[in-house]
Write a protein that holds these residues in place. Structure first.
Motif, mmCIF file in Angstrom:
data_model
loop_
_atom_site.group_PDB
_atom_site.id
_atom_site.type_symbol
_atom_site.label_atom_id
_atom_site.label_comp_id
_atom_site.label_asym_id
_atom_site.label_seq_id
_atom_site.Cartn_x
_atom_site.Cartn_y
_atom_site.Cartn_z
ATOM 1 N N CYS A 174 1.042 27.009 42.572
ATOM 2 C CA CYS A 174 -0.085 26.795 43.487
ATOM 3 C C CYS A 174 -1.065 27.981 43.436
ATOM 4 C CB CYS A 174 0.407 26.537 44.907
ATOM 5 S SG CYS A 174 1.555 27.757 45.517
ATOM 6 N N GLU A 175 -0.529 29.174 43.111
ATOM 7 C CA GLU A 175 -1.425 30.342 43.000
ATOM 8 C C GLU A 175 -2.311 30.224 41.764
ATOM 9 O OE1 GLU A 175 1.831 30.932 43.721
ATOM 10 O OE2 GLU A 175 1.705 31.858 45.718
ATOM 11 N N LEU A 235 0.464 26.777 48.811
ATOM 12 C CA LEU A 235 1.751 26.776 49.520
ATOM 13 C C LEU A 235 2.843 26.219 48.616
ATOM 14 C CD1 LEU A 235 3.148 27.260 52.290
ATOM 15 C CD2 LEU A 235 2.807 24.834 52.720
ATOM 16 N N TYR A 242 -5.714 22.383 50.747
ATOM 17 C CA TYR A 242 -4.366 22.843 50.413
ATOM 18 C C TYR A 242 -3.954 22.481 48.993
ATOM 19 C CZ TYR A 242 -2.502 24.749 54.742
ATOM 20 O OH TYR A 242 -2.232 25.565 55.796
ATOM 21 N N GLU A 257 -10.727 28.422 42.797
ATOM 22 C CA GLU A 257 -11.634 29.294 43.579
ATOM 23 C C GLU A 257 -12.664 29.938 42.655
ATOM 24 O OE1 GLU A 257 -9.386 32.018 46.034
ATOM 25 O OE2 GLU A 257 -8.988 30.455 47.532
ATOM 26 N N HIS A 283 -9.285 22.578 56.176
ATOM 27 C CA HIS A 283 -8.766 23.397 55.083
ATOM 28 C C HIS A 283 -8.465 22.569 53.838
ATOM 29 C CE1 HIS A 283 -7.257 26.985 57.751
ATOM 30 N NE2 HIS A 283 -8.504 27.123 57.374
ATOM 31 N N PRO A 319 -12.449 27.603 48.953
ATOM 32 C CA PRO A 319 -11.235 28.383 49.261
ATOM 33 C C PRO A 319 -10.008 27.469 49.357
ATOM 34 C CG PRO A 319 -12.603 28.146 51.224
ATOM 35 C CD PRO A 319 -13.318 27.414 50.127
ATOM 36 N N HIS A 330 -5.834 26.982 50.160
ATOM 37 C CA HIS A 330 -4.591 27.495 50.758
ATOM 38 C C HIS A 330 -3.443 27.096 49.830
ATOM 39 C CE1 HIS A 330 -6.952 27.999 54.343
ATOM 40 N NE2 HIS A 330 -5.915 28.440 55.024
ATOM 41 N N GLN A 351 -4.975 27.879 42.693
ATOM 42 C CA GLN A 351 -5.931 28.557 43.579
ATOM 43 C C GLN A 351 -6.874 29.459 42.779
ATOM 44 O OE1 GLN A 351 -4.285 31.793 45.854
ATOM 45 N NE2 GLN A 351 -5.827 31.634 47.450
ATOM 46 N N HIS A 386 -8.875 22.551 60.881
ATOM 47 C CA HIS A 386 -9.716 23.627 60.332
ATOM 48 C C HIS A 386 -10.535 23.199 59.110
ATOM 49 C CE1 HIS A 386 -7.868 26.971 62.654
ATOM 50 N NE2 HIS A 386 -6.849 26.126 62.710
ATOM 51 N N ALA A 394 -4.279 21.538 58.959
ATOM 52 C CA ALA A 394 -5.351 21.577 57.945
ATOM 53 C C ALA A 394 -6.572 20.791 58.418
ATOM 54 C CB ALA A 394 -4.830 21.002 56.629
#
Ligand code: ADP
Ligand code: F6P
Length: 304
Positions: A227-228, A245, A164, A235, A162, A241, A243, A231, A160, A157
């Motif tokens: 987690c979805e 998990l 999470y 978002e 990222h 954005p 990630h 997200q 990049h 992470a």
């Protein structure tokens, strides 16, 4: 006393094998035979068991899972099934029963205790959600698993930059999220329902990025949201954005940490002592950092 039975039930937890070892060690001192019923309450229904001896137990002491198997059995919830089991245990002179599991397993143990079987519970669940005890078997190992796994993921992470959202187990309890999140120095920990506020999440991301941190980490208890879901909302509302998990069963396996092994031995030993004292309807617990015991009924009454 001639013989006792034991079983592991519900979700497996690292340290269950150490508890079995503690039981067998203590029982051996008093020449008590130990029957290990296989696959939780299913083995009790089917009368499927093995004799547990140091020889077949000790190789598993430091290993995760439960070597005598576990299950979730709807059949066992039927009162007529429980009555049949109690009758058979008495006929076969199984004079005590130790049930290692979570609060669902405790309900089964309490039913058998009310049917005249001397029954003791041992708290075995990674969720740390059994009331009144400070600790359950497997919790510390699950936290270790989350921390070690997320450490690895954050190396990628950071490369990049990222963000999470990591969902951890715990059923309704947020203990794994709280402990692991803190240990990981997470940017945000969503362990309770009122911990989620999308504007706070936006602010946290901006602060974290402004201080030069190369990844952002939110640890979410499965009982609060997935987690979805996190997200989708974050978002949509912030444009960052995410990630998502779900860590899954990597949290539940693995060799138990030293603390869970020691706790397992202590619980096992204490459970056998309770049986020898003629106690029933009790569960081993940790209070003020010491192994002791409480009433199963009071413990279950405190379940939220
Ligand atoms: P845990 O023990 O980890 O909370 P579960 O809630 O799945 O896991 O319960 C494990 C097993 O305990 C169930 O599959 C069932 O056999 C037994 N059990 C659960 N609730 C009860 C109940 N109310 N009465 C009798 N047995 C129960
Ligand atoms: O109770 C332990 C636990 O691992 C919970 O944290 C989780 O919600 C559940 O069991 C998962 O159950 P299963 O392994 O049946 O999917």
């Amino acid at each position: 006393m001639k013989r006792i039975g034991i079983l592991t039930s519900g979700g497996d937890a690292p340290g269950m094998n150490a508890a079995i070892n503690g039981i067998v060690d203590e029982a051996r001192k008093h020449n008590i035979e130990v029957r290990g019923y296989l696959e939780g309450y299913s083995g009790l229904i089917a009368n499927d068991y093995i004799e547990l001896t140091p020889e077949n137990v000790k190789p598993h002491h430091g290993r995760g899972g439960t070597f005598i198997g576990t299950s979730r059995s709807e059949e066992f919830k039927k009162p007529q099934v429980q009555a049949k089991i109690a009758k058979r245990l008495l006929e076969e002179e199984v004079e005590g029963l130790i049930v290692i599991g979570g609060d669902g397993s405790y309900r089964g143990a309490l039913s058998l205790s009310k049917l005249g079987i001397q029954t003791i519970g041992i708290p075995g669940t990674i969720d740390n959600d059994i009331p009144l005890t400070e600790l359950t078997l497997g919790f510390k190992t699950a936290v270790r698993n989350v921390v070690d796994t997320v450490d690895v993921i954050m190396q990628s992470a950071a490369s990049h930059k990222h963000l999470y959202a990591i969902e951890v187990m715990g059923r309704k309890a947020g203990d794994i999220a709280e402990w692991a999140g803190r240990a990981l120095d997470a940017d945000g920990i969503i362990a309770n329902t009122n911990d989620f506020d999308v504007e706070k999440v936006r602010q946290t991301i901006e602060d974290s990025q402004a201080m030069g941190k190369r990844f952002q980490l939110f640890v979410i208890a499965e009982g609060v949201m997935t987690c979805e879901e996190f997200q989708e909302i974050v978002e949509r509302e912030t444009g960052y954005p995410i990630h998502p998990l779900m860590l899954g069963h990597i949290q539940r396996g693995g060799n138990p940490v030293a603390e869970d092994r020691i706790l397992g031995l202590g619980f096992g030993e204490h459970a056998v002592k309770l049986i020898l004292e003629g106690k029933s309807g009790r569960c081993t617990s940790v209070i003020d950092n010491k192994v002791t015991d409480l009433s199963l009924e009071e413990t279950l009454a405190a379940v939220e």
